[in-house]
Motif scaffolding. Sequence first.
Motif, PDB file in Angstrom:
ATOM      1  N   GLU A 161       0.827  -1.210   0.000  1.00  0.00           N
ATOM      2  CA  GLU A 161       0.000   0.000   0.000  1.00  0.00           C
ATOM      3  C   GLU A 161       0.860   1.258   0.000  1.00  0.00           C
ATOM      4  OE1 GLU A 161      -3.718  -2.010   2.478  1.00  0.00           O
ATOM      5  OE2 GLU A 161      -2.238  -0.774   3.512  1.00  0.00           O
ATOM      6  N   GLN A 162       1.921   1.235   0.812  1.00  0.00           N
ATOM      7  CA  GLN A 162       2.793   2.405   0.876  1.00  0.00           C
ATOM      8  C   GLN A 162       3.515   2.613  -0.448  1.00  0.00           C
ATOM      9  OE1 GLN A 162       3.108   4.534   3.683  1.00  0.00           O
ATOM     10  NE2 GLN A 162       3.990   5.785   2.056  1.00  0.00           N
ATOM     11  N   ARG A 163       4.002   1.532  -1.058  1.00  0.00           N
ATOM     12  CA  ARG A 163       4.692   1.649  -2.338  1.00  0.00           C
ATOM     13  C   ARG A 163       3.752   2.212  -3.413  1.00  0.00           C
ATOM     14  NH1 ARG A 163       9.378  -1.793  -3.854  1.00  0.00           N
ATOM     15  NH2 ARG A 163      10.681  -1.838  -2.000  1.00  0.00           N
ATOM     16  N   LEU A 164       2.515   1.727  -3.446  1.00  0.00           N
ATOM     17  CA  LEU A 164       1.544   2.225  -4.427  1.00  0.00           C
ATOM     18  C   LEU A 164       1.279   3.715  -4.214  1.00  0.00           C
ATOM     19  CD1 LEU A 164      -1.051  -0.704  -4.471  1.00  0.00           C
ATOM     20  CD2 LEU A 164       0.532  -0.077  -6.297  1.00  0.00           C
ATOM     21  N   LYS A 165       1.126   4.088  -2.953  1.00  0.00           N
ATOM     22  CA  LYS A 165       0.872   5.494  -2.652  1.00  0.00           C
ATOM     23  C   LYS A 165       2.046   6.360  -3.083  1.00  0.00           C
ATOM     24  CE  LYS A 165      -0.018   8.645   1.179  1.00  0.00           C
ATOM     25  NZ  LYS A 165      -0.121   8.777   2.647  1.00  0.00           N
ATOM     26  N   ALA A 255      11.175  -2.142  11.624  1.00  0.00           N
ATOM     27  CA  ALA A 255      11.044  -0.680  11.602  1.00  0.00           C
ATOM     28  C   ALA A 255       9.571  -0.324  11.750  1.00  0.00           C
ATOM     29  CB  ALA A 255      11.603  -0.102  10.298  1.00  0.00           C
ATOM     30  N   GLY A 256       9.296   0.747  12.464  1.00  0.00           N
ATOM     31  CA  GLY A 256       7.918   1.165  12.653  1.00  0.00           C
ATOM     32  C   GLY A 256       7.844   2.598  13.137  1.00  0.00           C
ATOM     33  N   PRO A 257       6.677   3.224  13.029  1.00  0.00           N
ATOM     34  CA  PRO A 257       6.503   4.590  13.513  1.00  0.00           C
ATOM     35  C   PRO A 257       6.241   4.606  15.015  1.00  0.00           C
ATOM     36  CG  PRO A 257       4.460   3.826  12.587  1.00  0.00           C
ATOM     37  CD  PRO A 257       5.439   2.695  12.435  1.00  0.00           C
ATOM     38  N   GLY A 258       6.372   5.780  15.603  1.00  0.00           N
ATOM     39  CA  GLY A 258       6.086   5.922  17.019  1.00  0.00           C
ATOM     40  C   GLY A 258       6.161   7.379  17.417  1.00  0.00           C
ATOM     41  N   ASN A 327       5.309   7.146   9.233  1.00  0.00           N
ATOM     42  CA  ASN A 327       4.819   5.877   8.692  1.00  0.00           C
ATOM     43  C   ASN A 327       5.551   5.516   7.417  1.00  0.00           C
ATOM     44  OD1 ASN A 327       2.871   5.016  10.540  1.00  0.00           O
ATOM     45  ND2 ASN A 327       1.263   6.257   9.606  1.00  0.00           N
ATOM     46  N   SER A 328       5.653   6.490   6.519  1.00  0.00           N
ATOM     47  CA  SER A 328       6.273   6.262   5.215  1.00  0.00           C
ATOM     48  C   SER A 328       7.740   5.885   5.365  1.00  0.00           C
ATOM     49  CB  SER A 328       6.133   7.515   4.345  1.00  0.00           C
ATOM     50  OG  SER A 328       6.759   7.332   3.087  1.00  0.00           O
ATOM     51  N   VAL A 329       8.467   6.621   6.213  1.00  0.00           N
ATOM     52  CA  VAL A 329       9.886   6.334   6.422  1.00  0.00           C
ATOM     53  C   VAL A 329      10.068   4.928   6.998  1.00  0.00           C
ATOM     54  CG1 VAL A 329      11.884   6.929   7.849  1.00  0.00           C
ATOM     55  CG2 VAL A 329      10.642   8.719   6.635  1.00  0.00           C
ATOM     56  N   ALA A 330       9.245   4.565   7.983  1.00  0.00           N
ATOM     57  CA  ALA A 330       9.364   3.242   8.594  1.00  0.00           C
ATOM     58  C   ALA A 330       9.090   2.141   7.574  1.00  0.00           C
ATOM     59  CB  ALA A 330       8.401   3.123   9.775  1.00  0.00           C
ATOM     60  N   MET A 331       8.059   2.329   6.755  1.00  0.00           N
ATOM     61  CA  MET A 331       7.742   1.336   5.738  1.00  0.00           C
ATOM     62  C   MET A 331       8.883   1.188   4.738  1.00  0.00           C
ATOM     63  SD  MET A 331       4.860  -0.233   6.197  1.00  0.00           S
ATOM     64  CE  MET A 331       5.339  -0.247   7.931  1.00  0.00           C
ATOM     65  N   LEU A 332       9.476   2.305   4.344  1.00  0.00           N
ATOM     66  CA  LEU A 332      10.572   2.260   3.385  1.00  0.00           C
ATOM     67  C   LEU A 332      11.806   1.598   3.986  1.00  0.00           C
ATOM     68  CD1 LEU A 332      10.184   5.747   1.693  1.00  0.00           C
ATOM     69  CD2 LEU A 332       9.861   3.531   0.601  1.00  0.00           C
ATOM     70  N   LEU A 333      12.047   1.817   5.276  1.00  0.00           N
ATOM     71  CA  LEU A 333      13.176   1.164   5.924  1.00  0.00           C
ATOM     72  C   LEU A 333      13.028  -0.350   5.874  1.00  0.00           C
ATOM     73  CD1 LEU A 333      13.675   3.444   9.047  1.00  0.00           C
ATOM     74  CD2 LEU A 333      15.365   3.043   7.267  1.00  0.00           C
ATOM     75  N   ARG A 334      11.798  -0.821   6.008  1.00  0.00           N
ATOM     76  CA  ARG A 334      11.573  -2.266   5.959  1.00  0.00           C
ATOM     77  C   ARG A 334      11.420  -2.788   4.540  1.00  0.00           C
ATOM     78  NH1 ARG A 334       6.937  -4.129   9.981  1.00  0.00           N
ATOM     79  NH2 ARG A 334       5.922  -2.285   9.193  1.00  0.00           N
ATOM     80  N   ALA A 335      11.077  -1.910   3.612  1.00  0.00           N
ATOM     81  CA  ALA A 335      10.707  -2.367   2.277  1.00  0.00           C
ATOM     82  C   ALA A 335      11.879  -2.842   1.447  1.00  0.00           C
ATOM     83  CB  ALA A 335       9.980  -1.239   1.524  1.00  0.00           C
ATOM     84  N   GLY A 336      13.103  -2.658   1.925  1.00  0.00           N
ATOM     85  CA  GLY A 336      14.250  -3.142   1.171  1.00  0.00           C
ATOM     86  C   GLY A 336      14.183  -4.638   0.934  1.00  0.00           C
ATOM     87  N   SER A 337      13.556  -5.373   1.852  1.00  0.00           N
ATOM     88  CA  SER A 337      13.475  -6.824   1.708  1.00  0.00           C
ATOM     89  C   SER A 337      12.215  -7.265   0.983  1.00  0.00           C
ATOM     90  CB  SER A 337      13.503  -7.482   3.096  1.00  0.00           C
ATOM     91  OG  SER A 337      12.406  -7.042   3.875  1.00  0.00           O
TER      92      SER A 337
END
Length: 356
Positions: A161-165, A255-258, A327-337
């Motif tokens: 969802e984050q990548r599509l956005k 990785a996650g937001p907080g 949220n976006s930064v956390a998702m991107l940090l994890r999205a490498g895999s």
Amino acid sequence: MTMSLRNRITRLIAACAISTAIALPSATFAADGQLDKMRAKIAAFITDKMEKLGGSRIIYKVDSDALREAVTTDLRDDVYKTLREGRIAFSGLAIRDGGVEVKIADAKGRELLTRKLASAAEGLPTHALAVTDAGDGLIRLVPTDAASAADLVEDSIAMIEQRLKDAGVTLASVQPEGTDRIRIFLPGTMEPERITAIFARKVKVSFRLIDVTMSAEQAQSGTPPAGTEVMFGFKDKLPYLVKASVLDGDDISYAGPGFSSGTKEPIASFRFNGRGTRRFAHITAENVGMPFAIALDDKVISSPVIREPITGGSVQISGNFTLEEANSVAMLLRAGSLPGRLGLVEQQVIQPAAKP
């Protein structure tokens, strides 16, 4: 996987861009059943659009075996680190049959290991453990629900969802299908290859020391030092003169937001696996007082100063983020895999229904 339900739904609605079509209650959602109902409404809306406009259907299969292997490897590294720091005598530490086994002759040592692992995990989204005493000092630790296919599907949906956005795709439905598959409907999109290319690209995460021998502005107008380059800030757009990457995103396990405990501002936090923890501890110990950059796709998202060696493997990133940006930064940090955990099963163009 561990993000609050409200954040998941907020991101889901933003990705689908249909907030005007569905009335959302303002109260915080309290159960996964409500998330399922919201997804069902979105799916019905998108299905109707697919019938009228046609579009693309894409199905991915998640690789839960790879996740379980990574989780178990991280657990072994955590156990080793805890044993060494606690000066607990042990032998036979090994990964076996999907879990970690270690022999600790002293009963107090076995209890101390379990307590330290629980303490290290306190407050962090981590993996549940089943601990078994096999007798004769042998204990077995097995990751449980965190490595399940259902959790991996949920986590992958959030990243899709984050990548599509981020790619500007504003009308889509991302839904679980069965136990280990994800279905994506894209009304009006007749080129599914364009979408699958988004998920094939690996997000580049890098950790770089900042060169302080000259300013970034001087480097732009002159000759930068060997082995350096100028990057620009994700939010402040300022130039940064950075050295070669000393660590990358492959070693990020979570990785996650907080929110910051002091200022309560939105932050992105992440945790390294065992290898990354050791490497980051070494780098920070050698560079106390120096600034370093955390970069996503060659954009600097944070440039903190190393105040002391960071040995625990957990890092918080602040950068005047909004909650959505965190949220976006956390998702991107994890999205490498992400590319390595998704297998393309099917992509199909669906023609619009014939008009009567």
